[in-house]
Design a protein around this motif. Structure first.
Motif, mmCIF file in Angstrom:
data_model
loop_
_atom_site.group_PDB
_atom_site.id
_atom_site.type_symbol
_atom_site.label_atom_id
_atom_site.label_comp_id
_atom_site.label_asym_id
_atom_site.label_seq_id
_atom_site.Cartn_x
_atom_site.Cartn_y
_atom_site.Cartn_z
ATOM 1 N N CYS A 185 0.867 -1.179 0.000
ATOM 2 C CA CYS A 185 0.000 0.000 0.000
ATOM 3 C C CYS A 185 0.900 1.223 0.000
ATOM 4 O O CYS A 185 0.893 2.027 0.922
ATOM 5 C CB CYS A 185 -0.901 -0.014 1.224
ATOM 6 S SG CYS A 185 -1.895 -1.502 1.368
ATOM 7 N N CYS A 235 2.609 -0.427 4.515
ATOM 8 C CA CYS A 235 1.804 0.794 4.495
ATOM 9 C C CYS A 235 2.775 1.967 4.515
ATOM 10 O O CYS A 235 3.234 2.380 5.573
ATOM 11 C CB CYS A 235 0.887 0.846 5.717
ATOM 12 S SG CYS A 235 -0.215 -0.562 5.858
ATOM 13 N N CYS A 251 -3.337 2.740 4.771
ATOM 14 C CA CYS A 251 -3.949 1.493 5.246
ATOM 15 C C CYS A 251 -5.088 1.750 6.230
ATOM 16 O O CYS A 251 -5.333 0.942 7.126
ATOM 17 C CB CYS A 251 -2.894 0.607 5.895
ATOM 18 S SG CYS A 251 -1.692 -0.056 4.736
#
Length: 164
Positions: free
Chosen positions: A118, A142, A148
Motif C-alpha cells: 500500500c 503501508c 492502510c
C-alpha cells in the motif's frame, strides 16, 4: 573438485531455469479477469486505468509453485474488487495510487505467502479486507499517510508483519 564443479553446474542450471520463465501478463478491463494460462510462469494481472477493475473478480493461477502479481496502478483501479488466490504459492497485490484498492477483498489460499503493498498515496488500501487464515506469511507495507486506514487482516500460520 568434482563435487564443486557439479554444485556450480547445478546452480547455473537453476539460474537459467529461473531466467527462462516468462511473466504472463493480462491487462484487465472486464468483470472477470484471469487466471493466466501457464501455472509455471508468474502471472501479472494489471488494472491500469481509472476504475478499470471496479467490482471485478481477479483470479490467480493455481499451483504449488505459482506466483500471482496484481497491479492496481491507477486511481480507483481496483475499487471494490475481489481477488481469489485459492492455491497460489505467492501472491503480491500492489496498490500504488490514491484509492487504488479501496474496498477490495482478498482471499488468499492454503500455504500462500502474501504481500500487500500500500505504497501509493492516501487511501491506497482503505477498507481492504485480507482473508489469509490458512496462508503462510503475510506482509503488509503501508508506506504513505493513511494508506492502510480501516484495513482488516486475518493472518495465517506464519509471520504476520505490518510495516507502517
Amino acid at each position: 573438485m568434482g563435487q564443486s564443479l557439479l554444485l556450480c553446474l547445478n546452480i547455473f542450471i537453476q539460474i537459467q531455469n529461473i531466467q527462462s520463465q516468462q511473466l504472463s501478463s493480462i491487462t484487465c478491463y472486464t468483470q472477470s479477469c484471469g487466471p493466466c494460462e501457464d501455472p509455471l510462469s508468474p502471472c501479472n494481472l494489471k488494472c491500469k486505468g481509472y476504475e478499470d477493475c471496479k467490482d471485478s473478480s481477479l483470479s490467480c493461477t493455481s499451483g504449488e509453485e505459482s506466483e500471482c502479481i496484481i497491479d492496481c496502478g491507477a486511481e480507483k483501479a481496483c475499487l471494490s474488487t475481489r481477488v481469489y488466490a485459492p492455491s497460489t504459492a505467492k501472491l503480491t497485490v500492489n496498490c500504488n495510487v490514491y484509492g487504488s484498492c479501496e474496498n477490495t477483498i482478498i482471499y488468499a489460499g492454503i500455504n500462500t505467502d502474501v504481500t500487500l503493498n500500500c505504497d501509493g498515496n492516501e487511501d491506497g488500501c482503505k477498507d481492504v479486507t485480507l482473508y489469509a487464515q490458512q496462508s503462510k506469511n503475510v506482509i503488509i507495507n503501508c508506506k504513505d499517510y493513511q494508506s492502510c486506514s480501516d484495513l482488516s487482516i486475518f493472518c495465517g500460520t506464519g509471520e504476520c508483519i505490518i510495516d507502517c
